[in-house]
Write a protein that holds these residues in place. Structure first.
Motif, PDB file in Angstrom:
ATOM      1  N   THR A 369     -56.915  42.303 -30.347  1.00 37.25           N
ATOM      2  CA  THR A 369     -57.006  42.368 -28.760  1.00 37.25           C
ATOM      3  C   THR A 369     -55.561  42.213 -28.387  1.00 37.25           C
ATOM      4  OG1 THR A 369     -57.383  40.107 -28.597  1.00 37.25           O
ATOM      5  CG2 THR A 369     -59.488  41.848 -28.662  1.00 37.25           C
ATOM      6  N   ARG A 370     -55.250  42.390 -27.092  1.00 40.70           N
ATOM      7  CA  ARG A 370     -53.753  42.440 -26.535  1.00 40.70           C
ATOM      8  C   ARG A 370     -53.608  41.048 -25.801  1.00 40.70           C
ATOM      9  NH1 ARG A 370     -54.678  47.380 -22.650  1.00 40.70           N
ATOM     10  NH2 ARG A 370     -57.025  46.388 -22.403  1.00 40.70           N
ATOM     11  N   SER A 371     -54.395  40.094 -25.415  1.00 44.30           N
ATOM     12  CA  SER A 371     -54.421  38.720 -25.214  1.00 44.30           C
ATOM     13  C   SER A 371     -55.291  37.711 -25.430  1.00 44.30           C
ATOM     14  CB  SER A 371     -54.051  38.807 -23.519  1.00 44.30           C
ATOM     15  OG  SER A 371     -55.370  39.104 -23.022  1.00 44.30           O
ATOM     16  N   LEU A 372     -55.062  36.278 -25.538  1.00 46.06           N
ATOM     17  CA  LEU A 372     -56.011  35.453 -25.507  1.00 46.06           C
ATOM     18  C   LEU A 372     -57.309  35.624 -24.669  1.00 46.06           C
ATOM     19  CD1 LEU A 372     -53.848  32.188 -26.205  1.00 46.06           C
ATOM     20  CD2 LEU A 372     -55.123  33.641 -28.044  1.00 46.06           C
ATOM     21  N   ARG A 373     -56.929  35.736 -23.420  1.00 45.46           N
ATOM     22  CA  ARG A 373     -58.117  36.086 -22.641  1.00 45.46           C
ATOM     23  C   ARG A 373     -58.967  37.218 -23.067  1.00 45.46           C
ATOM     24  NH1 ARG A 373     -57.816  33.036 -17.809  1.00 45.46           N
ATOM     25  NH2 ARG A 373     -56.016  32.129 -17.497  1.00 45.46           N
ATOM     26  N   GLU A 374     -58.503  38.156 -23.391  1.00 39.17           N
ATOM     27  CA  GLU A 374     -59.337  39.457 -23.920  1.00 39.17           C
ATOM     28  C   GLU A 374     -60.121  38.912 -25.091  1.00 39.17           C
ATOM     29  OE1 GLU A 374     -58.600  43.927 -25.343  1.00 39.17           O
ATOM     30  OE2 GLU A 374     -57.425  43.240 -23.835  1.00 39.17           O
ATOM     31  N   ALA A 375     -59.455  38.167 -26.122  1.00 35.23           N
ATOM     32  CA  ALA A 375     -60.288  37.935 -27.497  1.00 35.23           C
ATOM     33  C   ALA A 375     -61.274  36.774 -27.052  1.00 35.23           C
ATOM     34  CB  ALA A 375     -59.303  37.139 -28.197  1.00 35.23           C
TER      35      ALA A 375
END
Length: 427
Positions: A369-375
């Motif tokens: 994924t592109r960011s920790l929030r997306e993960a």
């Protein structure tokens, strides 16, 4: 018919491949007129006594065509149920002294299919036929899959299609389609890279597939053997045609190993957004659409794609080989070499910790994924929990997931570990 029944008995399973035996038995039984003729033909080709029972009546014949001299209890060496309309309507068998021969199961399977047609049209065992009492001992229960088919331990359960020429009787059809469709021996012959092209074409023809045009193989792998038949049927029904153009038929399919089954789809087949949604414990791999002679290549790629299906939280349970790209080459790395690499060993040690599976799921989600929030959204976690796990993983692996090079190393190591882990049932 005389030429077939007069041929030498005991066909060698090593000299004759599965399609050759299938063609022989289909031709032998397709033209029989009644139960007596069927049992006589089976006894002749088997070289031992054969029998058939339905409605409580028993008919037995020896290879010479007469009634066996021995009376009393009948002890089959290989037997198979006759099913009509999904219900048991009798059984057929051979009575071979000693161990069954490799082709006995295939012979009784073909014999049962012919008997089902005879029983359905009222040409079963006549009243007062010569017989005896059928014993319950000494047999391979062919209908239960204990020794089914000629393809080495495969089991047959396919749903027959209706013949295309519905106006003709079953025995008048030039190719006995109901007998061949879905037979696991035929499916295996069509997918085998060592099969001669003429015999592959014969197998595809008996499976009801066009001799030309694209087709693709599908691999269905399950965690538990008892779920394979249901998973195969569901995938065959969903992948055979788009939902808006459902024809009521399913793709030829067969069980090849206890946890591995195969489908053969005519035409280009479904795209990456296939309608089928396999459940937990089911992995499906789609091979590319190829010419019939290249079907083994499609099968090999379907098997590789199935190894990735449902491999982690970001992997779908149905994977198209075409969408894997260069990642598919990871499946070709020998297991010993993959597990011995230091990066993979570090991932294995991380998973061995009490919350190891959750740590690996977090690593995969962060890498894909592109960011920790997306993960975090993918994992249904708060982003601070994901950040905490990432920090722990970075210390354990001595790598930083914010560094593109390390991130790629971690992702590759996680994939290699999951592909080769001892508990990966997809292998």
């Amino acid at each position: 018919m005389y030429g077939l029944t007069s041929s030498p008995a005991h066909p060698s399973s090593e000299a004759e491949t599965a399609p050759a035996l299938l063609a022989r038995f289909d031709a032998l039984f397709a033209g029989v007129a009644d139960a007596d003729e069927l049992v006589r033909a089976a006894a002749r080709v088997a070289g031992c006594t054969a029998g058939m029972a339905d409605r409580g009546r028993v008919l037995r014949r020896c290879p010479a065509g007469g009634v066996p001299e021995a009376a009393g209890e009948v002890v089959p060496s290989t037997r198979r149920l006759i099913t009509v309309g999904g219900r048991a309507a009798g059984e057929v068998w051979v009575e071979r002294p000693g161990e069954p021969l490799p082709f006995d199961a295939l012979l009784t399977e073909r014999m049962a299919l012919a008997a089902a047609i005879l029983v359905a049209r009222g040409a079963g065992v006549p009243a007062g036929g010569p017989g005896g009492h059928i014993g319950s001992a000494g047999g391979h229960a062919g209908s239960a899959g204990g020794h089914a088919g000629s393809a080495g331990g495969v089991a047959s359960f396919a749903r027959p299609r209706r013949p295309r020429d519905a106006g003709r009787g079953p025995c008048e059809h030039p190719v006995w389609a109901p007998a061949g469709l879905g037979d696991p021996a035929l499916v295996q012959a069509a997918l085998s890279p060592s099969m001669p092209e003429t015999q592959r074409s014969r197998a595809l023809h008996l499976l009801g597939l066009p001799p030309a045009g694209p087709m693709r193989a599908v691999a269905v792998v399950v965690a538990e053997p008892q779920s394979l038949q249901g998973a195969l049927r569901a995938c065959a029904a969903e992948l055979s045609a788009p939902p808006s153009a459902r024809t009521g038929t399913v793709a030829p399919h067969g069980v090849l190993w206890p946890r591995v089954g195969a489908l053969v789809l005519p035409g280009p087949g479904p795209g990456p957004a296939a309608a089928v949604r396999p459940g937990p414990g089911v992995a499906v791999g789609l091979g590319p659409a190829v010419a019939p002679e290249r079907l083994p290549e499609s099968w090999a790629q379907a098997r590789r794609a199935a190894r990735f299906a449902g491999l982690g939280p970001t992997w779908p349970r149905l994977v198209d080989a075409a969408g894997l790209g260069a990642q598919v080459l990871l499946a070709d790395i020998p297991e010993e070499a993959a597990l011995a690499h230091p990066d993979v060993s570090a991932v294995a040690r991380l998973e061995a910790e009490p919350d190891g599976p959750q740590m690996l799921a977090t690593l995969e989600a962060v890498c894909r994924t592109r960011s920790l929030r997306e993960a975090a959204k993918l994992l249904s976690l708060h982003h601070s929990s994901v950040a905490h796990r990432v920090a722990r993983a970075e210390r354990a692996l001595a790598m930083s997931l914010s560094d593109p090079s390390d991130r790629q190393r971690v992702h590759t190591a996680v994939l290699l570990w999951r592909l080769n882990a001892p508990d990966n049932w997809r292998n």
